[in-house]
Design an enzyme around this catalytic site. Structure first.
Site, short mmCIF file in Angstrom:
data_model
loop_
_atom_site.label_atom_id
_atom_site.label_comp_id
_atom_site.label_asym_id
_atom_site.label_seq_id
_atom_site.Cartn_x
_atom_site.Cartn_y
_atom_site.Cartn_z
N ARG A 60 -13.17 35.50 13.29
CA ARG A 60 -11.95 35.65 14.10
C ARG A 60 -10.70 35.96 13.29
O ARG A 60 -9.94 36.86 13.64
CB ARG A 60 -11.67 34.37 14.91
N THR A 61 -10.46 35.17 12.25
CA THR A 61 -9.17 35.28 11.57
C THR A 61 -9.03 36.67 10.95
O THR A 61 -8.02 37.36 11.15
CB THR A 61 -9.03 34.17 10.51
N LYS A 89 -17.26 39.07 -11.03
CA LYS A 89 -17.31 39.23 -12.50
C LYS A 89 -16.46 38.16 -13.18
O LYS A 89 -16.32 38.17 -14.40
CB LYS A 89 -16.77 40.60 -12.89
N ARG A 110 -7.68 33.52 2.52
CA ARG A 110 -8.49 32.31 2.83
C ARG A 110 -9.19 31.90 1.54
O ARG A 110 -9.82 32.73 0.87
CB ARG A 110 -9.51 32.56 3.93
N HIS A 138 -4.54 25.50 8.27
CA HIS A 138 -4.83 26.84 8.81
C HIS A 138 -3.67 27.12 9.79
O HIS A 138 -3.83 27.02 11.01
CB HIS A 138 -6.18 26.81 9.52
N1 CP Z 1 -10.99 29.90 13.88
C1 CP Z 1 -11.35 30.51 12.73
O1 CP Z 1 -10.68 30.35 11.70
O2 CP Z 1 -12.46 31.27 12.81
P1 CP Z 1 -13.08 32.13 11.60
O3 CP Z 1 -13.55 31.12 10.56
O4 CP Z 1 -14.18 32.91 12.22
O5 CP Z 1 -11.97 32.97 11.04
#
Ligand code: CP
Length: 312
Positions: A60-61, A89, A110, A138
């Site tokens: 999603r993100t 590497k 991330r 998040h």
């Molecule tokens: N909600 C969320 O962060 O989903 P993903 O891990 O799929 O990005």
């Protein structure tokens, strides 16, 4: 609500950096971005590039940021599997950030380490957006979670919000709690003792919020207006035997709905495993796919605000 855009060129590292006014400005901008004609919207990111680096998997993100940037007329480049980049590497996070900073106007990161986005923001000349930093935060997920509650319930104040599942390692839980601090809500935290919330991460919030702790969902479900369900995250357990003890401990099914308020809204940041029965998906209580859809709109607004001084 502020009339000026404070987010132009700014990093989004922690939801703690956002006041209630800031959040409501972003919600208002999210409403506005959805009202734009496609040709107006596509001016907001025209000629601009979003760079992303995902050291952990994402559906999603990453896709919602890419879709958001495309809807603004911009493009996206990035690393979504570190095995196919020079990270494999041995290239450091610092050098990877320095390089993507050369090629992008805004960077989405991330990483499995707490503090990774704050560190990246110190190195990068372009804004960093934290798309998940370890078990810590998040922030854009919390923004879209709060926006979803606001759109679906018409308010955030005076709601009873339950959060269930992996409260120890779930970064979405912490960001949501930090965001809810701005509202007058009752928070019911439900987890097995081994996955209880990290007290040290919320001690200052417990002093100013009404937070209650439970082990059993049945004890709280009749009170709730919103139930935020989280996955028990196998990948974050240092000891797999501890995961085996708690996996599948909570399950949202039709039987549970029988004792809930009829207008209970069920949310989940997703992905889900078996914590929500698929039979719930077609009920009016399930809003987790809508929540994911709001994610793209909110991230479009956020990118428009970061990339433009006066986008709306
Ligand atoms: N909600 C969320 O962060 O989903 P993903 O891990 O799929 O990005």
């Amino acid at each position: 609500m502020p009339s000026k855009n404070h987010f132009f060129g700014k990093d989004i590292v922690s939801i703690r950096d956002f006041s209630k006014d800031d959040l409501e400005f972003i919600f208002d901008s999210t409403d506005k971005v959805q009202q734009l004609k496609p040709e107006e919207k596509s001016e907001l990111g025209k000629g601009r590039t979003l760079g992303y680096i995902f050291y952990e998997p994402s559906t999603r993100t990453r896709m919602s940021f890419e879709a958001a940037m495309a809807s603004l007329g911009g493009s996206s480049i990035g690393i979504f599997d570190s095995k196919f980049s020079s990270i494999e590497k041995g290239e450091s996070l610092a050098d990877t950030i320095r390089i993507i900073d050369l090629y992008s106007d805004v960077i989405v990161l991330r990483h499995s380490r707490d503090g990774s986005s704050r560190y990246a923001a110190e190195l990068s000349s372009n804004p960093i957006i934290n798309a998940g930093s370890g078990s810590e935060e998040h922030p854009t997920q919390a923004m879209l979670d709060l926006y979803t509650i606001f759109k679906e319930k018409g308010r955030i104040d005076n709601l009873n919000v339950g959060i269930v599942g992996d409260l120890k390692y779930g970064r979405t839980v912490y960001s949501l709690l930090y965001g809810l601090k701005n509202y007058n809500v009752n928070v019911y935290l439900v987890s097995p003792p081994s996955l209880a919330i990290r007290k040290e991460s919320i001690f200052e919030y417990e002093a100013i919020m009404n937070i209650m702790h439970y082990n059993y969902l049945d004890d709280v479900i009749p009170h709730l207006d919103v139930l935020y369900v989280t996955r028990i995250q196998k990948e974050r357990f240092p000891d797999i035997q501890e995961y085996e003890k708690v996996k599948g401990i909570y399950r949202i099914d039709e039987k549970l709905l029988d004792i809930a308020k009829t207008d209970l809204s069920i949310m989940h940041p997703l992905p889900r495993l078996d914590e929500i029965s698929h039979k719930i998906d077609n009920t009016k209580n399930a809003i987790y796919f809508k929540q994911a859809a709001y994610g793209k709109e909110l991230r479009s607004a956020l990118l428009a605000l970061i990339l433009n001084e006066n986008p709306f």
